[in-house]
Design a protein around this motif. Structure first.
Motif, short mmCIF file in Angstrom:
data_model
loop_
_atom_site.label_atom_id
_atom_site.label_comp_id
_atom_site.label_asym_id
_atom_site.label_seq_id
_atom_site.Cartn_x
_atom_site.Cartn_y
_atom_site.Cartn_z
N PRO A 58 0.96 -1.21 0.10
CA PRO A 58 -0.02 -0.20 -0.10
C PRO A 58 0.86 1.29 0.07
O PRO A 58 2.11 1.15 0.40
N ILE A 59 0.36 2.09 -0.70
CA ILE A 59 1.18 3.58 -0.26
C ILE A 59 0.83 4.37 1.03
O ILE A 59 -0.20 4.20 1.49
N PHE A 60 1.75 4.71 1.55
CA PHE A 60 1.79 4.98 3.13
C PHE A 60 1.40 6.40 3.46
O PHE A 60 1.86 7.23 2.67
N THR A 117 4.27 6.92 -1.10
CA THR A 117 3.55 7.64 0.10
C THR A 117 2.32 8.21 -0.83
O THR A 117 2.22 8.50 -1.75
N ASP A 118 1.39 8.07 0.09
CA ASP A 118 -0.16 8.61 -0.21
C ASP A 118 -0.22 10.16 0.40
O ASP A 118 -0.38 10.04 1.53
N GLU A 119 -0.14 10.93 -0.47
CA GLU A 119 0.03 12.15 -0.07
C GLU A 119 -1.11 13.16 -0.33
O GLU A 119 -1.08 14.53 0.18
N LYS A 122 -5.28 -5.75 6.65
CA LYS A 122 -6.93 -6.16 6.80
C LYS A 122 -7.62 -4.83 6.67
O LYS A 122 -8.93 -4.90 6.15
N ASP A 123 -7.21 -3.53 7.27
CA ASP A 123 -8.00 -2.41 7.55
C ASP A 123 -8.09 -1.83 6.24
O ASP A 123 -9.18 -1.04 5.79
N ILE A 124 -7.46 -2.25 5.03
CA ILE A 124 -8.12 -1.56 3.73
C ILE A 124 -8.27 -2.47 2.54
O ILE A 124 -8.05 -2.37 1.42
#
Ligand code: MSP
Length: 597
Positions: free
Chosen positions: A58-60, A97-99, A314-316
């Motif tokens: 995932p991108i963070f 990263t998720d920005e 699991k949350d996403i």
């Protein structure tokens, strides 16, 4: 698209059949079958049609510093990427990263920084952690990059042109923390730290707010049946199985259309909707497209997009297993091959949180345990199907037992000058250890060889289903068996002046070195530095470390062993320095040297 995996499965079945036959036929017969050539070539043969592989983390989010859970997602992906490289695949590995989004906008404002500077700072922290922990990504994507903006706008336009996005109005609950829209059934009552009554997401516990705004909606409901068909036709698409079942259950309920934009007046930090400057693209739609951006979308992207695998927590899961496939179906693109789902790390039995003060800093811990120690612990103790609990004590005990004592101890024994004065890969004597019983080896020794010989197939099966801990469990059990083999025959008690004793001693060491070569090869995806040290000490050259090179103990089948007689590598350093668990001073544990046998 799925051909390589079907073939892998088939080759695994062939191996499985051979393993089964091992239990009914004598070990010697098994060796005569030369199953090693099957094991050696299983991956290469099975995947010859398509040698590309693409894996993503995932991108963070950049609203906070990286913690242990983030590193876990990255280490799993890194392990699978390295494993594919070992199998000879051309593997691409993306992280980043998720920005964009409201919470980043708010975090930047709270830090008094402009959003891009804020994002760059935190993104660099993630990158630093990943570089320090040998996360060997081939692409690091940031959603603020130009190439990503282009991909998202193009993707949006494709959906729009197909009539899958329409202007509507959304009224309902929204969690900024999760950047997620929720139905009334997904919301419950709670009290915040100041005693105020609030509404929270039942799943994440994060606060939700009532939202009413005009925005664009995606026709998610139109994909309900296709999503079900996809999952029913691909039971391996979501792994482990427990999460596949979770998604199937979600799909039993209605699938309402999804809001995919926010009013620009509320959210400025994001990509504007093409043709409507008053709206910003929903952060999850924006973020998910990162996987396509890295694959080259909207330009040529098939080489990678046809072989995409996602690692997610699991949350996403809903975003990846429901929304993302629906978007892709809408855009006419293939779906990911596998969505690997992992559970979470708790600390001292509790969810990690700043307010509880139990957030584990992976960089600080990897300085204590070494990078490989940290990686080994996460992958050995992390169980994808359920949450795992982190304590320093567990890490100390596990690393000392398995890396320092068991694996390190075995290497020490086989390379100690007292037993191996010439410092060579000693010779194997077929009279002492014949392919059929009759020499000095006993039944348990043959069982050990069989277990080690089967290890590549066992490990492959577990890696392919992301059960890395099971692969490590199997390797660790074999290491214990090899230590048992050495202990049983106590080579230090043999009479060196007696030629048959000397040959037997060399054979014990040869067999143990062959086992160590197997462990070093298979452990490369998990502990790259330790494996390198181990294989270098054995004199195994970098181009002899692929899975196709394993060819375990060829001498017992009367074949040449390219390593026999080679001088061992000169680095006699300890493989993994024993850690001392100082409860008194956990911040600064001292290290002790393990005495060499
Ligand atoms: N930005 C989104 C992902 C977008 S992907 C298109 C996001 N970011 S995150 O930073 O919150 O989480 C990234 C990953 O870290 C997720 O896979 C999440 O499950 C994982 N973890 C966060 N906390 C965790 C633990 N405590 N334990 C294990 N992993 C956890 O979600």
């Amino acid at each position: 698209m799925r051909t390589p995996f079907l073939l892998v499965t088939r080759s695994c079945k062939a191996i499985h059949r051979l393993q089964q036959s091992a239990f009914v036929s004598p070990v010697s017969a098994l060796y005569r079958h030369q199953t090693n050539s099957v094991l050696r070539n299983s991956s290469t043969v099975s995947c010859k049609d398509d040698r590309s592989y693409y894996i993503t983390t995932p991108i963070f989010y950049v609203n906070a510093s990286p913690h242990l859970g983030h590193l876990y997602s990255a280490v799993i992906a890194d392990c699978l990427h390295r494993y594919k490289l070992l199998q000879g695949f051309n593997s691409k590995f993306a992280t980043g990263t998720d920005e964009h989004g409201l919470k980043i906008q708010q975090a930047a404002a709270a830090a008094g920084k402009d959003p891009l500077t804020f994002c760059t700072d935190v993104s660099e922290r993630f990158k630093h952690l990943f570089n320090s922990c040998n996360i060997s990504y081939t692409d690091y994507i940031r959603t603020t990059e130009q190439r990503h903006h282009q991909a998202v706008k193009h993707f949006w336009s494709v959906l729009w042109n197909k009539g899958l996005i329409y202007k509507g109005s959304y009224e309902g609950w929204y969690s900024t923390q999760d950047e997620s829209f929720l139905t009334a059934l997904q919301v419950g009552d709670a009290v915040d730290s100041s005693g105020n009554e609030i509404k929270v997401s039942l799943e994440s516990g994060h606060k939700v707010e009532w939202m009413k705004e005009e925005n664009y909606m995606f026709r998610l409901s139109a994909f309900h049946a296709q999503l079900l068909d996809w999952l029913k036709g691909n039971p391996q698409a979501i792994q482990p199985e427990i999460f596949y079942q979770v998604v199937l259950k979600w799909l039993q309920d209605d699938l309402p259309d999804l809001s995919v934009s926010r009013q620009r007046s509320r959210l400025q930090w994001g990509i504007p909707v093409p043709g409507d400057a008053e709206q910003t693209i929903y952060v999850w739609l924006d973020a998910l497209v990162n996987y396509l951006t890295v694959a080259g979308y909207p330009d040529i992207h098939n080489q990678w997009w046809n072989v995409a695998h996602h690692i997610v927590g699991k949350d996403i899961l809903k975003f990846h297993a429901v929304y993302w496939p629906a978007f892709l179906l809408g855009a006419g693109l293939p779906l990911p091959q596998t969505i690997y789902v992992h559970s979470h790390w708790t600390v001292g039995g509790k969810k990690m949180s700043k307010s509880l003060g139990n957030v584990v800093d992976p960089l600080e811990r990897s300085k204590q345990f070494t990078t490989d120690g940290m990686r080994y612990f996460l992958l050995r103790q992390g169980v994808p199907d359920s949450d795992s609990d982190y304590t320093d004590d567990k890490a100390f005990k596990l690393l000392n037992a398995e890396l320092a004592d068991s694996l390190g101890g075995l290497l020490n024994r086989c390379t100690a000058p007292a037993l191996n004065p010439a410092q060579v890969y000693t010779a194997f004597c077929p009279q002492s250890f014949p392919s059929e019983q009759g020499g000095r080896a006993v039944g348990e020794d043959y069982h050990m060889l069989e277990a080690v010989k089967n290890l590549p197939a066992v490990v492959e099966q577990h890696y392919e289903s992301m059960h890395v801990y099971k692969a490590l469990e199997a390797i660790s059990a074999c290491v214990r068996q090899t230590n048992g083999f050495v202990q049983r025959h106590a080579p230090w008690k043999l009479e060196r002046s007696d030629i048959t004793d000397q040959r037997w001693l060399d054979t014990i060491i040869h067999v143990s070195l062959e086992c160590l070569r197997m462990y070093g090869t298979l452990l490369q995806p998990v502990v790259p530095e330790i494996s390198d040290k181990l294989l270098s000490r054995l004199g195994v050259q970098p181009d002899e470390r692929g899975l196709a090179d394993v060819n375990f103990l060829p001498k017992i089948r009367g074949m040449d062993c390219p390593f026999e007689g080679r001088v061992l590598g000169s680095d006699t350093g300890v493989l993994f320095t024993r850690l001392e668990n100082l409860d008194r001073d956990k911040q600064n544990p001292k290290k002790t040297k393990k005495a060499k046998k």
